[in-house]
Motif scaffolding. Structure first.
Motif, PDB file in Angstrom:
ATOM      1  N   GLY A   1      58.941  50.155  41.188  1.00  8.28           N
ATOM      2  CA  GLY A   1      58.527  50.120  39.874  1.00  8.28           C
ATOM      3  C   GLY A   1      57.023  50.236  39.534  1.00  8.28           C
ATOM      4  O   GLY A   1      56.159  50.147  40.565  1.00  8.28           O
ATOM      5  N   ILE A   2      56.687  50.275  38.301  1.00  4.76           N
ATOM      6  CA  ILE A   2      55.286  50.166  38.036  1.00  4.76           C
ATOM      7  C   ILE A   2      55.072  49.019  36.697  1.00  4.76           C
ATOM      8  O   ILE A   2      56.058  49.334  36.028  1.00  4.76           O
ATOM      9  CB  ILE A   2      54.563  51.753  37.881  1.00  4.76           C
ATOM     10  N   GLY A   3      53.943  48.765  36.428  1.00  2.00           N
ATOM     11  CA  GLY A   3      53.782  47.932  35.396  1.00  2.00           C
ATOM     12  C   GLY A   3      52.231  47.673  34.931  1.00  2.00           C
ATOM     13  O   GLY A   3      51.065  48.133  35.564  1.00  2.00           O
ATOM     14  N   LEU A   4      52.216  47.374  33.744  1.00  2.00           N
ATOM     15  CA  LEU A   4      50.768  46.923  33.090  1.00  2.00           C
ATOM     16  C   LEU A   4      50.754  45.582  32.468  1.00  2.00           C
ATOM     17  O   LEU A   4      51.742  45.350  31.713  1.00  2.00           O
ATOM     18  CB  LEU A   4      50.579  48.107  32.145  1.00  2.00           C
ATOM     19  N   PHE A   5      49.688  44.759  32.844  1.00  2.00           N
ATOM     20  CA  PHE A   5      49.722  43.558  32.008  1.00  2.00           C
ATOM     21  C   PHE A   5      48.029  43.005  31.342  1.00  2.00           C
ATOM     22  O   PHE A   5      47.343  43.712  31.883  1.00  2.00           O
ATOM     23  CB  PHE A   5      50.157  42.416  32.881  1.00  2.00           C
ATOM     24  N   VAL A   6      48.294  42.340  30.439  1.00  2.07           N
ATOM     25  CA  VAL A   6      46.960  42.135  29.605  1.00  2.07           C
ATOM     26  C   VAL A   6      47.024  40.629  29.465  1.00  2.07           C
ATOM     27  O   VAL A   6      48.049  40.281  28.685  1.00  2.07           O
ATOM     28  CB  VAL A   6      46.614  42.873  28.453  1.00  2.07           C
ATOM     29  N   THR A   7      45.970  39.759  29.680  1.00  2.39           N
ATOM     30  CA  THR A   7      45.917  38.437  29.464  1.00  2.39           C
ATOM     31  C   THR A   7      44.912  38.202  28.666  1.00  2.39           C
ATOM     32  O   THR A   7      43.820  38.653  28.881  1.00  2.39           O
ATOM     33  CB  THR A   7      46.263  37.292  30.686  1.00  2.39           C
ATOM     34  N   ASN A   8      44.816  36.799  27.784  1.00  3.93           N
ATOM     35  CA  ASN A   8      43.702  36.296  27.231  1.00  3.93           C
ATOM     36  C   ASN A   8      43.875  34.737  27.438  1.00  3.93           C
ATOM     37  O   ASN A   8      44.773  34.198  26.995  1.00  3.93           O
ATOM     38  CB  ASN A   8      43.634  36.732  25.844  1.00  3.93           C
ATOM     39  N   ASN A   9      42.884  34.222  28.016  1.00  5.46           N
ATOM     40  CA  ASN A   9      43.008  32.758  28.136  1.00  5.46           C
ATOM     41  C   ASN A   9      41.723  32.069  27.707  1.00  5.46           C
ATOM     42  O   ASN A   9      40.596  32.515  28.165  1.00  5.46           O
ATOM     43  CB  ASN A   9      42.929  32.252  29.711  1.00  5.46           C
ATOM     44  N   LEU A  10      41.884  31.297  26.427  1.00  2.45           N
ATOM     45  CA  LEU A  10      40.701  30.717  25.999  1.00  2.45           C
ATOM     46  C   LEU A  10      40.827  29.133  25.965  1.00  2.45           C
ATOM     47  O   LEU A  10      41.641  28.362  25.959  1.00  2.45           O
ATOM     48  CB  LEU A  10      40.812  31.008  24.414  1.00  2.45           C
ATOM     49  N   GLN A  11      39.812  28.583  26.518  1.00  2.00           N
ATOM     50  CA  GLN A  11      39.542  27.046  26.767  1.00  2.00           C
ATOM     51  C   GLN A  11      38.306  26.556  25.830  1.00  2.00           C
ATOM     52  O   GLN A  11      37.072  27.266  26.001  1.00  2.00           O
ATOM     53  CB  GLN A  11      39.225  27.019  28.114  1.00  2.00           C
ATOM     54  N   GLY A  12      38.743  25.698  24.935  1.00  2.00           N
ATOM     55  CA  GLY A  12      37.611  25.060  24.154  1.00  2.00           C
ATOM     56  C   GLY A  12      36.898  25.864  23.000  1.00  2.00           C
ATOM     57  O   GLY A  12      35.862  25.857  23.151  1.00  2.00           O
ATOM     58  N   ASP A  13      37.584  26.271  22.121  1.00  2.00           N
ATOM     59  CA  ASP A  13      36.983  26.962  20.958  1.00  2.00           C
ATOM     60  C   ASP A  13      36.165  28.288  21.570  1.00  2.00           C
ATOM     61  O   ASP A  13      35.067  28.214  20.999  1.00  2.00           O
ATOM     62  CB  ASP A  13      36.374  26.103  19.979  1.00  2.00           C
ATOM     63  N   GLY A  14      36.244  29.044  22.294  1.00  2.00           N
ATOM     64  CA  GLY A  14      35.690  30.016  22.875  1.00  2.00           C
ATOM     65  C   GLY A  14      34.343  29.782  23.869  1.00  2.00           C
ATOM     66  O   GLY A  14      33.628  30.693  24.027  1.00  2.00           O
ATOM     67  N   ARG A  15      34.535  28.410  24.262  1.00  2.00           N
ATOM     68  CA  ARG A  15      33.322  28.088  25.258  1.00  2.00           C
ATOM     69  C   ARG A  15      33.389  29.037  26.744  1.00  2.00           C
ATOM     70  O   ARG A  15      32.808  29.169  27.288  1.00  2.00           O
ATOM     71  CB  ARG A  15      33.643  26.496  25.556  1.00  2.00           C
ATOM     72  N   TYR A  16      34.768  28.974  27.125  1.00  2.00           N
ATOM     73  CA  TYR A  16      35.146  29.800  28.278  1.00  2.00           C
ATOM     74  C   TYR A  16      36.231  30.772  28.072  1.00  2.00           C
ATOM     75  O   TYR A  16      37.456  30.235  27.456  1.00  2.00           O
ATOM     76  CB  TYR A  16      35.315  28.744  29.484  1.00  2.00           C
ATOM     77  N   ARG A  17      36.371  31.840  28.088  1.00  2.00           N
ATOM     78  CA  ARG A  17      37.360  32.953  28.009  1.00  2.00           C
ATOM     79  C   ARG A  17      37.505  33.777  29.238  1.00  2.00           C
ATOM     80  O   ARG A  17      36.491  34.135  29.821  1.00  2.00           O
ATOM     81  CB  ARG A  17      36.716  33.758  26.838  1.00  2.00           C
ATOM     82  N   VAL A  18      38.760  34.115  29.720  1.00  2.76           N
ATOM     83  CA  VAL A  18      39.108  34.981  30.695  1.00  2.76           C
ATOM     84  C   VAL A  18      40.087  35.974  30.066  1.00  2.76           C
ATOM     85  O   VAL A  18      41.280  35.625  29.770  1.00  2.76           O
ATOM     86  CB  VAL A  18      39.774  34.179  31.997  1.00  2.76           C
ATOM     87  N   ASN A  19      39.616  37.054  30.250  1.00  2.61           N
ATOM     88  CA  ASN A  19      40.438  38.254  29.784  1.00  2.61           C
ATOM     89  C   ASN A  19      40.790  39.117  31.192  1.00  2.61           C
ATOM     90  O   ASN A  19      40.065  39.330  31.893  1.00  2.61           O
ATOM     91  CB  ASN A  19      40.093  39.253  28.819  1.00  2.61           C
ATOM     92  N   THR A  20      42.057  39.502  31.342  1.00  2.18           N
ATOM     93  CA  THR A  20      42.467  40.268  32.510  1.00  2.18           C
ATOM     94  C   THR A  20      43.371  41.349  31.998  1.00  2.18           C
ATOM     95  O   THR A  20      44.061  41.230  31.042  1.00  2.18           O
ATOM     96  CB  THR A  20      43.580  39.121  33.424  1.00  2.18           C
ATOM     97  N   ILE A  21      43.066  42.572  32.547  1.00  4.01           N
ATOM     98  CA  ILE A  21      43.954  43.737  32.724  1.00  4.01           C
ATOM     99  C   ILE A  21      44.128  44.314  33.979  1.00  4.01           C
ATOM    100  O   ILE A  21      43.356  44.280  34.901  1.00  4.01           O
ATOM    101  CB  ILE A  21      43.284  44.882  31.926  1.00  4.01           C
ATOM    102  N   GLY A  22      45.521  44.553  34.313  1.00  6.37           N
ATOM    103  CA  GLY A  22      45.537  44.905  35.511  1.00  6.37           C
ATOM    104  C   GLY A  22      47.053  45.812  35.587  1.00  6.37           C
ATOM    105  O   GLY A  22      47.944  45.979  34.522  1.00  6.37           O
ATOM    106  N   THR A  23      47.474  46.068  36.886  1.00  6.91           N
ATOM    107  CA  THR A  23      48.556  47.123  36.915  1.00  6.91           C
ATOM    108  C   THR A  23      49.277  46.579  38.154  1.00  6.91           C
ATOM    109  O   THR A  23      48.599  45.912  39.022  1.00  6.91           O
ATOM    110  CB  THR A  23      48.330  48.480  37.012  1.00  6.91           C
TER     111      THR A  23
END
Length: 194
Positions: free
Chosen positions: A40-62
């Motif tokens: 199979g194949i897949g695509l994912f997108v995540t958004n992780n926010l910690q502390g009102d925008g103090r630290y943010r991690v966005n991920t895109i992958g397959t």
């Protein structure tokens, strides 16, 4: 095709937001009835926010997987997940120790450490892989063993182990923070008892 969406909020009583969102889509290229295909194949997108925008991690992958039949009653499946991390901080919203005075509290509006040319964004490439082996004991003489299943799997995340530190510069070697690799293994044996 499988679509998944998720939202998670943690520490709701603390000031600031600690939340995550995820969206993924997966498509199976394997035909269960004909017992063939490539996985199979897949695509994912995540958004992780910690502390009102103090630290943010966005991920895109397959993700990609390949299923290889190993005779009539077992198969091996291999998978790989390349992805990109986009990590950012808002230096105006952090309070670090060099901004504090023991008697006056916060005395500097911004940390000198964060004002010395520190980037507010880093981008990382990440790679994970794994395998999964399943065998059925359908040739066994016992009723219980005839319906038993054995699964074995291993996964390794964060193979490149990139430096994820924002503090780069003259003493970057002292401030290196490699993203540690994560190893996960599993063994599962299932057998009906009734």
């Amino acid at each position: 095709v499988s679509f998944n969406m998720g939202y998670q909020r943690e520490f709701v009583k603390l000031p600031g937001k600690f939340e995550s969102q995820i969206f993924s889509v997966d498509y199976s290229l394997y035909n269960e009835r004909k017992n063939n295909g490539i996985g199979g194949i897949g695509l994912f997108v995540t958004n992780n926010l910690q502390g009102d925008g103090r630290y943010r991690v966005n991920t895109i992958g397959t993700s990609f997987s390949v299923r290889v039949p190993m005779g009539r009653s077992s198969y091996v499946q291999f998978g790989m997940r390349p992805s990109f991390y986009f990590v950012s901080v808002n230096p105006d919203r952090f309070i670090l120790g060099d901004q504090l005075d023991p008697f006056g509290g916060v005395v500097l509006p911004r940390s000198p450490l964060m004002s010395s040319g520190m980037p507010d964004r880093i981008n990382l490439f990440d790679l994970s892989w794994g395998f999964y082996w399943r065998t059925y004991f359908d040739n066994a003489r016992s009723y219980f063993m005839r319906n038993a299943v054995l699964d074995i799997g291993l996964a390794v995340d964060h193979l490149p182990q990139h430096d994820q530190s924002f503090l780069k510069g003259s003493n970057a070697a002292d401030r290196s923070v490699p993203l540690p690799a994560k190893y996960v293994g599993m063994v599962d044996f299932g057998m009906p008892v009734w």
